[in-house]
Design an enzyme around this catalytic site. Structure first.
Site, short mmCIF file in Angstrom:
data_model
loop_
_atom_site.label_atom_id
_atom_site.label_comp_id
_atom_site.label_asym_id
_atom_site.label_seq_id
_atom_site.Cartn_x
_atom_site.Cartn_y
_atom_site.Cartn_z
N HIS A 49 -5.10 -11.26 6.44
CA HIS A 49 -3.89 -12.22 5.78
C HIS A 49 -2.67 -12.26 5.18
CE1 HIS A 49 -6.50 -11.54 2.77
NE2 HIS A 49 -5.22 -11.39 2.17
N HIS A 96 0.54 -12.15 3.08
CA HIS A 96 0.90 -13.09 3.01
C HIS A 96 3.29 -12.90 2.53
CE1 HIS A 96 -1.48 -12.44 -1.02
NE2 HIS A 96 -1.97 -11.85 0.07
P1 AMP Z 1 -5.48 -10.98 -1.33
O1 AMP Z 1 -5.51 -10.61 -2.56
O2 AMP Z 1 -3.94 -9.74 -0.83
O3 AMP Z 1 -7.19 -10.96 -0.12
O4 AMP Z 1 -5.01 -12.10 -1.09
C1 AMP Z 1 -6.05 -13.13 -0.89
C2 AMP Z 1 -4.91 -14.71 -1.54
O5 AMP Z 1 -5.60 -15.62 -1.20
C3 AMP Z 1 -4.69 -14.53 -3.22
O6 AMP Z 1 -3.38 -14.96 -3.04
C4 AMP Z 1 -5.55 -16.43 -3.22
O7 AMP Z 1 -4.94 -16.94 -4.03
C5 AMP Z 1 -5.66 -17.24 -1.74
N1 AMP Z 1 -6.84 -17.52 -1.77
C6 AMP Z 1 -7.64 -17.04 -1.96
N2 AMP Z 1 -8.58 -18.66 -1.97
C7 AMP Z 1 -8.29 -19.25 -1.54
C8 AMP Z 1 -7.83 -20.94 -0.47
N3 AMP Z 1 -9.35 -21.50 0.02
N4 AMP Z 1 -7.01 -21.33 -0.26
C9 AMP Z 1 -5.99 -20.13 0.14
N5 AMP Z 1 -5.35 -19.34 -0.58
C10 AMP Z 1 -6.62 -18.91 -0.82
#
Ligand code: AMP
Ligand code: ZN
Length: 136
Positions: free
Chosen positions: A101, A103
Site C-alpha cells: 500500500h 500512503h
Molecule cells: P503500514 O504501517 O505502512 O503497514 O500501514 C498500515 C496502515 O493501514 C496504518 O496506517 C493503519 O492505520 C491502516 N489500516 C489498518 N487496517 C485498516 C483498515 N481496516 N482500514 C483502513 N486502514 C487500515
C-alpha cells in the site's frame, strides 16, 4: 489474485466496506482508519502483492499516476499545504499490513506530524564503501 487471510485483499476487492475515495480496474484508494492527518489515504492494488519487490512491474508503473490523481483530489477538497508519499516494506520499516500500500498523507501547517528521519554523518570512506557494495 487475492490471498484468503489478507484484510487489504478483502477491502481492495469490496468484500469489506471502506471509505473509498478512488477506484479503477487495478486499485482502490481508501481513507486510513488511523490517519496521520485529515485525508490520509491508502492506495491498495486489487491483486495481492506483499510488498514493493512482489509488485508486478506494470502495476508498479500505474501507482504514481493514481497517487497524483488523489493528491489533486485532496488538494481541491481539503487544501493541503504539503503532501508525503510513504511506502513501508517489512516490519523493520514499519509495515504492519503485508499487502502493498502507498500512503498519501496530506500535510497542514502545524499538524504536529513528523514523517522524517534522523540524518547521520558518515565519513566519505563509509559512503564509498556502501557505494562500492551497491555498484559492485
Ligand atoms: P503500514 O504501517 O505502512 O503497514 O500501514 C498500515 C496502515 O493501514 C496504518 O496506517 C493503519 O492505520 C491502516 N489500516 C489498518 N487496517 C485498516 C483498515 N481496516 N482500514 C483502513 N486502514 C487500515
Ligand atoms: Zn492482500
Amino acid at each position: 489474485m487475492t490471498q484468503d487471510n489478507c484484510i487489504f485483499c478483502k477491502i481492495a476487492n469490496g468484500e469489506i466496506p471502506s471509505r473509498t475515495v478512488y477506484e479503477d480496474e487495478d486499485f482502490r484508494a481508501i481513507l486510513d482508519l488511523g490517519p496521520a492527518t485529515q485525508g490520509h489515504t491508502l492506495i491498495l492494488p486489487k491483486a495481492h502483492a506483499a510488498n514493493l519487490l512482489e509488485l508486478p512491474e506494470d502495476t508498479a508503473a500505474k501507482v504514481l499516476p493514481v497517487a497524483q490523481k488523489i493528491a489533486a483530489q485532496l488538494q481541491e477538497k481539503l487544501g493541503w499545504d504539503g503532501l508525503n508519499l510513504v511506502q513501508n516494506n517489512g516490519e523493520t520499516a514499519g509495515q504492519t499490513v503485508m499487502h502493498f500500500h502507498l500512503h498519501v498523507i496530506p500535510r497542514y501547517q502545524g499538524d504536529g506530524q513528523k514523517i522524517l528521519w534522523n540524518p547521520t554523518q558518515p565519513e566519505a570512506e563509509e559512503l564509498d564503501r556502501v557505494y562500492a557494495k551497491i555498484r559492485g
